[in-house]
Design a protein around this motif. Structure first.
Motif, short mmCIF file in Angstrom:
data_model
loop_
_atom_site.label_atom_id
_atom_site.label_comp_id
_atom_site.label_asym_id
_atom_site.label_seq_id
_atom_site.Cartn_x
_atom_site.Cartn_y
_atom_site.Cartn_z
N CYS A 95 0.84 -1.19 0.00
CA CYS A 95 0.00 0.00 0.00
C CYS A 95 0.88 1.25 0.00
O CYS A 95 1.66 1.46 0.92
CB CYS A 95 -0.93 0.02 1.21
SG CYS A 95 -2.07 1.44 1.23
N PHE A 101 -2.31 -1.67 -3.45
CA PHE A 101 -3.36 -0.73 -3.06
C PHE A 101 -2.77 0.67 -3.05
O PHE A 101 -1.65 0.88 -2.61
CB PHE A 101 -3.92 -1.08 -1.68
CG PHE A 101 -4.49 -2.47 -1.60
CD1 PHE A 101 -5.81 -2.71 -1.95
CD2 PHE A 101 -3.70 -3.54 -1.21
CE1 PHE A 101 -6.34 -4.00 -1.90
CE2 PHE A 101 -4.21 -4.83 -1.15
CZ PHE A 101 -5.54 -5.06 -1.51
N ASP A 134 -8.94 3.18 1.64
CA ASP A 134 -10.30 2.65 1.51
C ASP A 134 -10.30 1.28 0.82
O ASP A 134 -10.95 0.34 1.28
CB ASP A 134 -11.18 3.62 0.73
CG ASP A 134 -11.48 4.89 1.52
OD1 ASP A 134 -11.38 4.83 2.77
OD2 ASP A 134 -11.81 5.91 0.90
N SER A 135 -9.57 1.17 -0.29
CA SER A 135 -9.53 -0.10 -1.00
C SER A 135 -8.82 -1.17 -0.19
O SER A 135 -9.21 -2.34 -0.19
CB SER A 135 -8.85 0.07 -2.36
OG SER A 135 -7.53 0.55 -2.21
N ASP A 147 -11.32 -2.32 2.49
CA ASP A 147 -12.35 -3.18 1.91
C ASP A 147 -11.82 -4.59 1.67
O ASP A 147 -12.49 -5.59 1.97
CB ASP A 147 -12.85 -2.60 0.58
CG ASP A 147 -13.71 -1.35 0.78
OD1 ASP A 147 -14.16 -1.13 1.93
OD2 ASP A 147 -13.89 -0.60 -0.19
N PHE A 148 -10.61 -4.68 1.15
CA PHE A 148 -10.00 -5.98 0.89
C PHE A 148 -9.75 -6.74 2.18
O PHE A 148 -10.06 -7.93 2.29
CB PHE A 148 -8.69 -5.80 0.12
CG PHE A 148 -8.00 -7.08 -0.24
CD1 PHE A 148 -8.32 -7.77 -1.40
CD2 PHE A 148 -7.03 -7.63 0.60
CE1 PHE A 148 -7.69 -8.95 -1.74
CE2 PHE A 148 -6.40 -8.82 0.28
CZ PHE A 148 -6.73 -9.48 -0.90
#
Length: 340
Positions: free
Chosen positions: A9, A36, A40-41, A44-45
């Motif tokens: 990330c 990422f 947010d992503s 979610d993952f």
């Protein structure tokens, strides 16, 4: 068995994607890598998947990350102080990818699970030996060039098992670990050997390699059974199509290792002294009941290659005199007679 998740990330989108792509191309990596570019992503993952290892930049790290289903976190540092990074281990962001991954895998091997993952390899690995009882023939240059050219179409791992290999000087590298360390961990029968292996692998053009032993004494007492066991583990977990062994005569029971190879390339010379040494080599093969090795031998008269070609091994060699020779050898299966 599904691979564990390694998440990267970074708010710098190109960095996160390029590093994840690099990792996924390294077929020996024991993780599924996901990139990422925002929290947010990632959140979610993580709400639907357990993340075994998260590599995250300092500008993305926050309390939200600590609440996610993440086992281990490593910080991508841009030069911040320990106070800025906090309690998590860190690696420097802007360094060669293979060195960065080596540091990450080294950390994971120290702290990760002691359970070996399922083997990655789904097909047979070809073991190629490069060996000669003669010296100063360009054997290592040939082996590296062979690996670079085979690497155009296949996944290739190169292992140098010589006493004095000169790799640190040749490639201007300082290796924190080498194949002697891998042998040590294999002797301990560690369940995380695959992570140790993944952390040591470096890239050189299209070729992967494990840094060879710095000290000659590290290889002196390694028997052929130990080498063959290590090769078998690499075949199972590394998912390489070809492993090239650049062998020196100091390896104990080298003939037994040559028996394990599918092909053996042997550079030779035709002067009287060299012919006498080769005759003694052949007699030794028969005396030790290793006649099958002789059937695998491909004798080579390597061409000379100019000084200008030694600057960027193995890429420059692959496009030069030696590279043309290797391509012809692979195409015809025969030594077309270089200049001895």
């Amino acid at each position: 068995m599904k691979k564990s998740i390694f998440a990267v990330c970074d708010l710098e989108a190109s960095y996160a994607r390029n590093l994840a792509e690099y990792m996924n191309e390294r077929r020996h990596a024991p993780f599924e890598v996901q990139a990422f570019t925002n929290l947010d992503s990632l959140e979610d993952f993580a709400s639907q998947n357990h993340i075994e290892l998260l590599l995250i930049s300092t500008n993305a790290m926050c309390d939200r990350v600590k609440q996610m289903d993440v086992e281990r976190i490593i910080i991508l540092s841009e030069g911040e102080t320990m106070a800025d990074i906090g309690e998590n281990p860190f690696v420097y962001k802007y360094q060669p990818s293979d060195q960065l991954i080596a540091e990450v895998m080294g950390y994971y091997a120290e702290t990760g699970p002691q359970v070996m993952p399922e083997p990655l390899s789904l097909s047979a690995t070809e073991l190629i030996g490069v060996y000669s009882p003669l010296g100063r023939l360009g054997k290592t240059a040939f082996a590296l060039t062979l690996g670079e050219i085979l690497g155009e179409k296949k996944k290739v791992l190169y292992l140098n098992l010589e006493n004095f290999n000169g790799f640190e000087t040749l490639f201007d590298q300082n290796y924190s670990a080498d194949i002697s360390d891998l042998l040590y961990f294999a002797r301990q029968n560690e369940g995380n050997l695959i992570y140790r292996l993944s952390g040591m692998i470096r890239s050189l053009g299209r070729l992967d390699y494990i840094p060879p032993a710095f000290s000659p004494g590290d290889l002196r007492d390694v028997g052929h059974e130990e080498w063959i066991s290590l090769f078998s583990r690499m075949e199972a977990w590394g998912d390489y199509e070809v492993i090239i062994l650049d062998l020196g005569s100091q390896i104990e029971d080298v003939f037994q290792i040559l028996k394990r190879c599918g092909r053996v390339y042997m550079p030779v010379l035709d002067d009287p002294v060299s012919r006498a040494k080769l005759l003694q080599f052949e007699k030794n093969l028969r005396a030790l009941e290793c006649g099958e090795v002789e059937e695998k031998l491909v004798r080579l008269h390597l061409p000379r290659w100019g000084r200008g070609e030694e600057l960027e091994l193995p890429q420059t060699l692959a496009g030069g005199t030696l590279g043309r020779y290797v391509r012809q050898l692979l195409e015809t299966g025969r030594d077309e007679g270089g200049e001895p």
